[in-house]
Design a protein around this motif. Sequence first.
Motif, PDB file in Angstrom:
ATOM      1  N   LEU A  73       1.105  49.430  -1.184  1.00  0.00           N
ATOM      2  CA  LEU A  73       1.365  50.073  -2.469  1.00  0.00           C
ATOM      3  C   LEU A  73       0.578  49.345  -3.548  1.00  0.00           C
ATOM      4  O   LEU A  73       0.764  48.151  -3.767  1.00  0.00           O
ATOM      5  N   MET A  74      -0.323  50.086  -4.202  1.00  0.00           N
ATOM      6  CA  MET A  74      -1.159  49.511  -5.251  1.00  0.00           C
ATOM      7  C   MET A  74      -0.825  50.147  -6.589  1.00  0.00           C
ATOM      8  O   MET A  74      -0.642  51.368  -6.676  1.00  0.00           O
ATOM      9  N   GLU A  75      -0.734  49.336  -7.615  1.00  0.00           N
ATOM     10  CA  GLU A  75      -0.589  49.850  -8.977  1.00  0.00           C
ATOM     11  C   GLU A  75      -1.978  50.237  -9.458  1.00  0.00           C
ATOM     12  O   GLU A  75      -2.822  49.377  -9.720  1.00  0.00           O
ATOM     13  N   VAL A  76      -2.222  51.542  -9.564  1.00  0.00           N
ATOM     14  CA  VAL A  76      -3.591  52.017  -9.777  1.00  0.00           C
ATOM     15  C   VAL A  76      -4.150  51.614 -11.137  1.00  0.00           C
ATOM     16  O   VAL A  76      -5.366  51.514 -11.305  1.00  0.00           O
ATOM     17  N   ALA A  77      -3.295  51.373 -12.110  1.00  0.00           N
ATOM     18  CA  ALA A  77      -3.780  51.003 -13.446  1.00  0.00           C
ATOM     19  C   ALA A  77      -4.419  49.618 -13.436  1.00  0.00           C
ATOM     20  O   ALA A  77      -5.316  49.339 -14.232  1.00  0.00           O
ATOM     21  N   THR A  78      -3.976  48.754 -12.537  1.00  0.00           N
ATOM     22  CA  THR A  78      -4.465  47.372 -12.522  1.00  0.00           C
ATOM     23  C   THR A  78      -5.117  46.963 -11.211  1.00  0.00           C
ATOM     24  O   THR A  78      -5.821  45.964 -11.154  1.00  0.00           O
ATOM     25  N   GLY A  79      -4.861  47.710 -10.134  1.00  0.00           N
ATOM     26  CA  GLY A  79      -5.364  47.320  -8.816  1.00  0.00           C
ATOM     27  C   GLY A  79      -4.499  46.272  -8.142  1.00  0.00           C
ATOM     28  O   GLY A  79      -4.830  45.787  -7.062  1.00  0.00           O
ATOM     29  N   GLU A  80      -3.371  45.915  -8.763  1.00  0.00           N
ATOM     30  CA  GLU A  80      -2.503  44.887  -8.182  1.00  0.00           C
ATOM     31  C   GLU A  80      -1.695  45.456  -7.016  1.00  0.00           C
ATOM     32  O   GLU A  80      -1.182  46.570  -7.098  1.00  0.00           O
ATOM     33  N   ILE A  81      -1.606  44.673  -5.937  1.00  0.00           N
ATOM     34  CA  ILE A  81      -0.850  45.086  -4.765  1.00  0.00           C
ATOM     35  C   ILE A  81       0.616  44.727  -4.975  1.00  0.00           C
ATOM     36  O   ILE A  81       0.963  43.561  -5.145  1.00  0.00           O
ATOM     37  N   ARG A  82       1.487  45.726  -4.955  1.00  0.00           N
ATOM     38  CA  ARG A  82       2.913  45.515  -5.187  1.00  0.00           C
ATOM     39  C   ARG A  82       3.696  45.372  -3.884  1.00  0.00           C
ATOM     40  O   ARG A  82       4.782  44.783  -3.871  1.00  0.00           O
ATOM     41  N   ALA A  83       3.160  45.927  -2.802  1.00  0.00           N
ATOM     42  CA  ALA A  83       3.829  45.793  -1.505  1.00  0.00           C
ATOM     43  C   ALA A  83       2.792  45.942  -0.398  1.00  0.00           C
ATOM     44  O   ALA A  83       1.839  46.714  -0.532  1.00  0.00           O
ATOM     45  N   ASP A 133       0.854  -1.197   0.000  1.00  0.00           N
ATOM     46  CA  ASP A 133       0.000   0.000   0.000  1.00  0.00           C
ATOM     47  C   ASP A 133       0.890   1.246   0.000  1.00  0.00           C
ATOM     48  O   ASP A 133       0.984   1.960   0.994  1.00  0.00           O
ATOM     49  N   ASN A 134       1.541   1.488  -1.125  1.00  0.00           N
ATOM     50  CA  ASN A 134       2.502   2.584  -1.228  1.00  0.00           C
ATOM     51  C   ASN A 134       1.920   3.743  -2.034  1.00  0.00           C
ATOM     52  O   ASN A 134       1.146   3.545  -2.966  1.00  0.00           O
ATOM     53  N   SER A 135       2.333   4.928  -1.663  1.00  0.00           N
ATOM     54  CA  SER A 135       1.940   6.112  -2.441  1.00  0.00           C
ATOM     55  C   SER A 135       3.077   7.129  -2.358  1.00  0.00           C
ATOM     56  O   SER A 135       3.727   7.264  -1.325  1.00  0.00           O
ATOM     57  N   GLU A 136       3.313   7.803  -3.471  1.00  0.00           N
ATOM     58  CA  GLU A 136       4.393   8.781  -3.522  1.00  0.00           C
ATOM     59  C   GLU A 136       3.944  10.113  -2.925  1.00  0.00           C
ATOM     60  O   GLU A 136       2.766  10.482  -3.037  1.00  0.00           O
ATOM     61  N   PRO A 137       4.864  10.826  -2.291  1.00  0.00           N
ATOM     62  CA  PRO A 137       4.503  12.169  -1.790  1.00  0.00           C
ATOM     63  C   PRO A 137       4.247  13.119  -2.957  1.00  0.00           C
ATOM     64  O   PRO A 137       4.788  12.926  -4.052  1.00  0.00           O
ATOM     65  N   GLU A 138       3.414  14.102  -2.713  1.00  0.00           N
ATOM     66  CA  GLU A 138       3.107  15.098  -3.735  1.00  0.00           C
ATOM     67  C   GLU A 138       3.476  16.481  -3.228  1.00  0.00           C
ATOM     68  O   GLU A 138       3.120  16.856  -2.103  1.00  0.00           O
ATOM     69  N   ASP A 139       4.191  17.233  -4.047  1.00  0.00           N
ATOM     70  CA  ASP A 139       4.525  18.607  -3.691  1.00  0.00           C
ATOM     71  C   ASP A 139       3.268  19.466  -3.696  1.00  0.00           C
ATOM     72  O   ASP A 139       2.331  19.228  -4.462  1.00  0.00           O
ATOM     73  N   GLY A 140       3.279  20.479  -2.836  1.00  0.00           N
ATOM     74  CA  GLY A 140       2.193  21.439  -2.849  1.00  0.00           C
ATOM     75  C   GLY A 140       2.297  22.344  -4.068  1.00  0.00           C
ATOM     76  O   GLY A 140       3.320  22.385  -4.754  1.00  0.00           O
ATOM     77  N   LEU A 141       1.224  23.059  -4.353  1.00  0.00           N
ATOM     78  CA  LEU A 141       1.223  23.968  -5.493  1.00  0.00           C
ATOM     79  C   LEU A 141       1.985  25.249  -5.171  1.00  0.00           C
ATOM     80  O   LEU A 141       2.171  25.606  -4.005  1.00  0.00           O
ATOM     81  N   ASP A 142       2.420  25.927  -6.186  1.00  0.00           N
ATOM     82  CA  ASP A 142       3.035  27.235  -6.016  1.00  0.00           C
ATOM     83  C   ASP A 142       1.944  28.307  -6.049  1.00  0.00           C
ATOM     84  O   ASP A 142       0.945  28.165  -6.756  1.00  0.00           O
ATOM     85  N   VAL A 143       2.164  29.371  -5.303  1.00  0.00           N
ATOM     86  CA  VAL A 143       1.252  30.506  -5.325  1.00  0.00           C
ATOM     87  C   VAL A 143       2.004  31.717  -5.858  1.00  0.00           C
ATOM     88  O   VAL A 143       3.085  32.048  -5.373  1.00  0.00           O
ATOM     89  N   VAL A 144       1.456  32.324  -6.878  1.00  0.00           N
ATOM     90  CA  VAL A 144       2.069  33.505  -7.469  1.00  0.00           C
ATOM     91  C   VAL A 144       1.286  34.735  -7.010  1.00  0.00           C
ATOM     92  O   VAL A 144       0.072  34.801  -7.198  1.00  0.00           O
ATOM     93  N   THR A 145       1.962  35.686  -6.388  1.00  0.00           N
ATOM     94  CA  THR A 145       1.317  36.925  -5.951  1.00  0.00           C
ATOM     95  C   THR A 145       1.761  38.075  -6.840  1.00  0.00           C
ATOM     96  O   THR A 145       2.662  37.939  -7.663  1.00  0.00           O
ATOM     97  N   THR A 146       1.137  39.227  -6.658  1.00  0.00           N
ATOM     98  CA  THR A 146       1.512  40.423  -7.418  1.00  0.00           C
ATOM     99  C   THR A 146       2.587  41.225  -6.693  1.00  0.00           C
ATOM    100  O   THR A 146       3.014  42.270  -7.188  1.00  0.00           O
ATOM    101  N   LEU A 147       3.019  40.761  -5.518  1.00  0.00           N
ATOM    102  CA  LEU A 147       4.015  41.499  -4.746  1.00  0.00           C
ATOM    103  C   LEU A 147       5.347  41.560  -5.496  1.00  0.00           C
ATOM    104  O   LEU A 147       5.769  40.588  -6.117  1.00  0.00           O
ATOM    105  N   ASP A 148       5.999  42.700  -5.402  1.00  0.00           N
ATOM    106  CA  ASP A 148       7.323  42.892  -5.980  1.00  0.00           C
ATOM    107  C   ASP A 148       8.320  42.884  -4.828  1.00  0.00           C
ATOM    108  O   ASP A 148       8.263  43.757  -3.946  1.00  0.00           O
TER     109      ASP A 148
END
Length: 210
Positions: free
Chosen positions: A76-86, A34-49
Amino acid sequence: GVEYVLRDVLEGRDGKARRQRIARGFYGRVVGGDNSEPEDGLDVVTTLDVDIQDVAEKALRDQLIAMQADWGTAILMEVATGEIRAMANLTRYSDERVVEDFNYAIGMNLEPGSTEKLASLITLLDDAGASLDETYDTGDGRIVIGRAKVVDSHACGLLTLKGVFEKSSNVGFAMAVNKYYRDDPKRFVDHLCKMGLDQPLGLQIAGEQK
């Protein structure tokens, strides 16, 4: 907060292996067990610089010490896109001990301050039909409306409504809102609610205050 909210997808899954003892201290994996291989977690990409984040944290730290403030947040928000940079949140226990231990940007419930002026301007233009060119004499920066005393940090004199916003004049906005809504203040509040300002944002990060 990102790690906390997305822990289910970040942590992955442990593997499992059935082993059989071959000799003292030696174990072999059972083929077909009854063997199973470990699975890596997913990556999360944010808008932070990362570079901007470092600058924001250092600037916030310096200001907390300079102002002897208990805590502070910088977003700090990039107003053109609403993305949070910091997004920096720091608590000052002493000048030598300034730490990140609470997300004030998300979890602190305070009065909106001058950000309310933008909502007031939108309401005046969209609902009351005010003009950016109409003028208000803010005088020496002090006025009494009803039982409320309103003051500016400095005198601005005669301003257009556009100038009231540019100078962030408390007196100018109080005069403008009072001009259009003194007989029906509920209408002013209703328009703020129409913009959804009385509702939570439904942020992905946990801990948002109502």
